[in-house]
Write a protein that holds these residues in place. Structure first.
Motif, mmCIF file in Angstrom:
data_model
loop_
_atom_site.group_PDB
_atom_site.id
_atom_site.type_symbol
_atom_site.label_atom_id
_atom_site.label_comp_id
_atom_site.label_asym_id
_atom_site.label_seq_id
_atom_site.Cartn_x
_atom_site.Cartn_y
_atom_site.Cartn_z
ATOM 1 N N GLU A 57 -3.614 7.237 -0.157
ATOM 2 C CA GLU A 57 -5.150 6.950 0.419
ATOM 3 C C GLU A 57 -5.248 6.352 1.758
ATOM 4 O O GLU A 57 -6.221 6.110 2.057
ATOM 5 N N GLN A 58 -4.164 5.099 1.754
ATOM 6 C CA GLN A 58 -4.283 4.188 2.679
ATOM 7 C C GLN A 58 -3.835 4.351 4.132
ATOM 8 O O GLN A 58 -4.452 3.930 5.144
ATOM 9 N N HIS A 59 -2.730 5.114 4.209
ATOM 10 C CA HIS A 59 -1.879 5.441 5.333
ATOM 11 C C HIS A 59 -2.255 6.684 5.950
ATOM 12 O O HIS A 59 -2.720 7.844 5.449
ATOM 13 N N ALA A 116 -4.870 2.298 9.740
ATOM 14 C CA ALA A 116 -4.042 3.153 9.150
ATOM 15 C C ALA A 116 -2.935 4.060 9.601
ATOM 16 O O ALA A 116 -2.184 4.570 8.758
ATOM 17 N N ARG A 164 -10.508 7.380 7.963
ATOM 18 C CA ARG A 164 -9.408 6.069 7.734
ATOM 19 C C ARG A 164 -9.535 5.542 9.188
ATOM 20 O O ARG A 164 -9.794 5.803 10.288
ATOM 21 N N GLY A 193 0.902 -1.163 -0.186
ATOM 22 C CA GLY A 193 0.133 -0.025 -0.152
ATOM 23 C C GLY A 193 0.875 1.240 0.124
ATOM 24 O O GLY A 193 0.438 2.397 0.313
ATOM 25 N N GLU A 205 0.971 3.316 -5.740
ATOM 26 C CA GLU A 205 -0.083 3.011 -6.743
ATOM 27 C C GLU A 205 0.315 3.381 -8.099
ATOM 28 O O GLU A 205 1.114 4.050 -8.343
ATOM 29 N N HIS A 248 1.145 6.058 -2.743
ATOM 30 C CA HIS A 248 -0.308 5.708 -2.466
ATOM 31 C C HIS A 248 -0.980 6.322 -1.062
ATOM 32 O O HIS A 248 -0.512 5.998 -0.103
#
Lengths: 385, 385
Positions: A72-74, A135, A131, A48, A51, A70
Motif C-alpha cells: 500500500e505504501q510504495h 511513495a 499515492r 513500510g 505488514e 506491504h
C-alpha cells in the motif's frame, strides 16, 4: 556472496518469494534466534516494506499473524521512451499495475524536455493512484540507445541527440533510477510476465534497427561493457554492397531492418520510408512488401541460427514494429533457423511473437525498478540507514 | 533462493570464501544465535569439512580459535578425456594439486575400457597423495562430445563410439561424478585459474573441430539443452562448396578446423592429415601452412566478431591443438574481430592464447567437482544425512 545470510534483505526475500508467511516460518528456515527474527521483522515493518496481519488460519488457539509485502505504501514506475513515444506504468511492490499513460514524445527534443514531461506524468499517475510523490521509490527506464547501466548515462546513442553521457538518474530526486537499453527492458518484461519458467530467452526487436535482449539463467546478460545483444551490425552473407550507417557493409540492420525494407520497396517504385509504412503495405496485401518482409525474416534467421548454436535459448521472442506483420517475418526466421541450427539446439526451441506487445518495455522497466528495490543489498541498506 | 540463509552450507561458504575465520565472525555476519553457530560449526567439523585450530593471533587473553577448510581429509579429481589422451589431476578441497598423471588412451575403446583405466589411475594417484580411496568425494570429467549435464550421459557424441547415453556417473561408487563437454571444463579451468576477475569469458578450442566454452557472470553457461557453445557449425561467408559432416555446408569447422586445413594442404601437394601435422608444418616454417592457419584465423574471427557483438565478453581465450601456433592463428582472428565488431564491444576486449594450456581441462574438471561438493545445497545434504 552479496549479502550475509540471515540479513533483513534475505528475510524479506523469503517473505516476498512466498517461502515464509509467519515468524515461525522465518525461524525455521533461517535458524535465526527468535529475538533476531523479531528485530528483522520489526525493522522491515517500520520501513513500510512488510505488514503483519491477524488473518492467519487458526490451528487451535490464537491464529498466527501473517507476514506479507506491504504493497500500500510504495510505488514504482516503468518508463518506456522510444524515438517518438513515452509510455509509463505505475506499479505497486508486487508488480500490480496501478495506473498507466501513453503520449507522443520526441526523444530528439533532448533530455531536459523529455524528462520534464516524464516527471509531470509521474505526478499525475501518482495522484491517480492515490499515492504521494514520496511513495515513488524507484524508476526503471528503457531508452532507444546504448546505456552505461551502472551510471544510467547514454553512451553515444545514434538517435538520441543531446543525450550522450547525460546523467539521467540525477534528474529525479528521492527515487532510485535504473536506466537500460529498450531491448533489455523488453526482454525482461516479456520473460517476467509471459515466460517466467523460461531461463534462457532472446528478445529480438525488429524496427528501424535490429537489437536483442538476452536473459540467461533468468537474469539480463549485459556483457562486459553493457553492449551485449547489439546484433544489428552482425554481417550477413552475400550483401557486401549494402552499406551501413556504422561504416561497415552487409550489417543485418542495413539489409533487414524496417528502414532497409522500406528503401528496397522505394527502389521498386512503391513509396515507403519507415517500418510503419512497410507494415501498412503488408496489411494492405502488397505482395512485394510481403515478399521483402519474409526475405528480411530469412536474413534475421541466418544471424539467429548462429546465435542459437552459440547460446542455446529455449525461446526467441520477436517484437518491434515489423513484428506487427509477424506471420510473414516469423515464417522467414523459422525457415532459416530450423535449417541452419543444430538439431539438439532447435528440438525444444520456440520462436514466437511478443505476447506483451507495446507494453513489454514499460512493464520490464518497472520490474527492473522493483527488483532493484527489493534486492537484499538494497533492503539491508534501507534498514541500516 | 537455493538454500536457506544461515544454513550449514552458507556457514561453510563464509569460511571457504575467507569472510569468516572465527565463530565470532560467523555470529556477526549471520546474526545466528551463538548456540546455532556452535551446532553448525560442530556439524561441519564432524563431517571433516572444517577444522578449528588454536593458532589465532592474540588480542589479549586466550587467542580465538581459527576456522578453515579441512583440506587433509578429502580429495577431488579432474579427469580430461580426449580422443587419444587421459589426464587426471588430484586436488585437495582448496584446489591445491596433490598428484597428476597423463597417458595415451583411445576414447574409441569405449566406456568400460576407458573408465576402468581412469579408475585404476585414481587409485594410484590417491596412494601417491597418501589418501584412502574413501577420501575421494567428487570427480569432474571433461569428454570430447556433447553431454546431458544433469545425468552425465553423452548425447550422440560423434567421436566417442559406444558412449552414447552411457551413464558415466554410475561407474564410480562413493563419489559424485560431474560430466561435461571438454570445452566447458577448459573454459572453467582457464577462468578460475588465469582470469578470476573476468566475469564474461569465451574459451575457443581450435582442434580437429571447433567449439566454445562460455563463462557468463562467472558461471558456465550451458544453455537450455546443454548445447551452448557449439560454434563449429555456424555458417561462414563465401564457402558454400565446403561440405560438413553435419550435412550442411560452409560450417566454420569444415573450413577452419585442423582437419580442414590439413585437407587443403594435401590439395596443395603437402602431406597432412591432422591438426598436429599442420602445427608441425607451421613450426617447420612451411609458408603454405602458415598462410592457411592465418586464413583459418580470419574465418574463426568472422564468427567471433558476431559473437562479440552479441555476448560482449571481456576475454576470448584461444586453445586447442592449433593454438600451439597461436601467433599466426591469433593474428587472423584479431584482424577480423577488430574490423567487424562494434567499437564499444572491442575497446576493452583481449584475445589471448590459453595460459593453462594442456592442463586447462583437468584443472577445470577438478574445479567443477570441488564447487559441486562445497555448494551450500550439497553441504546441507551432507550435514543432514
Amino acid at each position: 556472496m552479496t549479502s550475509a545470510p540471515g540479513s533483513p534483505g534475505d528475510v524479506l526475500t523469503l517473505i516476498s518469494a512466498g517461502f515464509a508467511t509467519t515468524r515461525s516460518d522465518l525461524a525455521r528456515l533461517t535458524g535465526l534466534a527468535r529475538s533476531t527474527i523479531a528485530q528483522r521483522v520489526d525493522a522491515l515493518i517500520e520501513r513500510g516494506l512488510v505488514e503483519e496481519t491477524e488473518s492467519g488460519e487458526s490451528t487451535g488457539g490464537r491464529p498466527p499473524r501473517q507476514l506479507r509485502l506491504h504493497t500500500e505504501q510504495h510505488a514504482f514506475a516503468g518508463v518506456d521512451l522510444g524515438a517518438t513515444h513515452c509510455r509509463i506504468t505505475l506499479m505497486d511492490m508486487s508488480g500490480e499495475v496501478l495506473a498507466s499513460c501513453e503520449d507522443q514524445l520526441l526523444i530528439g527534443d533532448g533530455p531536459e524536455t523529455v524528462l520534464a514531461h516524464v516527471d509531470g506524468r509521474l505526478d499525475r499517475l501518482l495522484t491517480e493512484a492515490g499515492r504521494p510523490r514520496a511513495a515513488l521509490r524507484a524508476i526503471g527506464m528503457g531508452v532507444p540507445g546504448p546505456v552505461e547501466y551502472a551510471t544510467g548515462r547514454p553512451n553515444n546513442p545514434p538517435i538520441m541527440p543531446g543525450w550522450n553521457d547525460y546523467p539521467i538518474p540525477e534528474y529525479f530526486d528521492g527515487a532510485a533510477v535504473l536506466v537500460d537499453n529498450d531491448v533489455n527492458v523488453m526482454a525482461l518484461g516479456e520473460q517476467r510476465n509471459a515466460f517466467a519458467d523460461t531461463h534462457h530467452l532472446l528478445f529480438v526487436k525488429v524496427g528501424t534497427g535490429i537489437g536483442c535482449g538476452i536473459v540467461a539463467e533468468g537474469r539480463l546478460h549485459r556483457g562486459a561493457q553493457g553492449s551485449a545483444g547489439d546484433i544489428g551490425h552482425i554481417r550477413v552473407n552475400g550483401h557486401d554492397d549494402a552499406g551501413c550507417r556504422c561504416g561497415n557493409s552487409a550489417c543485418l540492420e542495413a539489409v533487414a531492418g524496417g528502414a532497409a525494407v522500406a528503401r528496397r520497396l522505394t527502389e521498386l517504385g512503391i513509396a515507403a520510408e519507415t517500418g510503419a509504412d512497410v507494415v501498412a503495405l503488408v496489411q494492405a496485401g502488397n505482395t512485394q512488401a510481403l515478399r521483402l518482409v519474409r526475405e528480411a525474416g530469412r536474413l534475421i534467421g541466418e544471424v539467429l541460427a548462429s546465435l542459437v548454436n552459440f547460446f542455446n535459448p529455449e525461446v526467441i521472442v520477436i517484437g518491434g514494429a515489423l513484428s506487427r506483420v509477424h506471420e510473414h517475418l516469423l515464417a522467414g526466421i523459422r525457415e532459416t533457423v530450423y535449417r541452419r541450427s543444430l538439431p539438439l539446439a532447435t528440438h525444444h526451441l520456440s520462436i514466437v511473437p511478443s505476447r506483451m506487445g507495446i507494453n513489454a518495455a514499460a512493464l520490464g522497466a518497472g520490474m527492473l525498478a522493483i527488483e532493484h528495490y527489493l534486492s537484499p543489498e538494497n533492503v539491508n541498506r534501507i534498514v541500516n540507514a
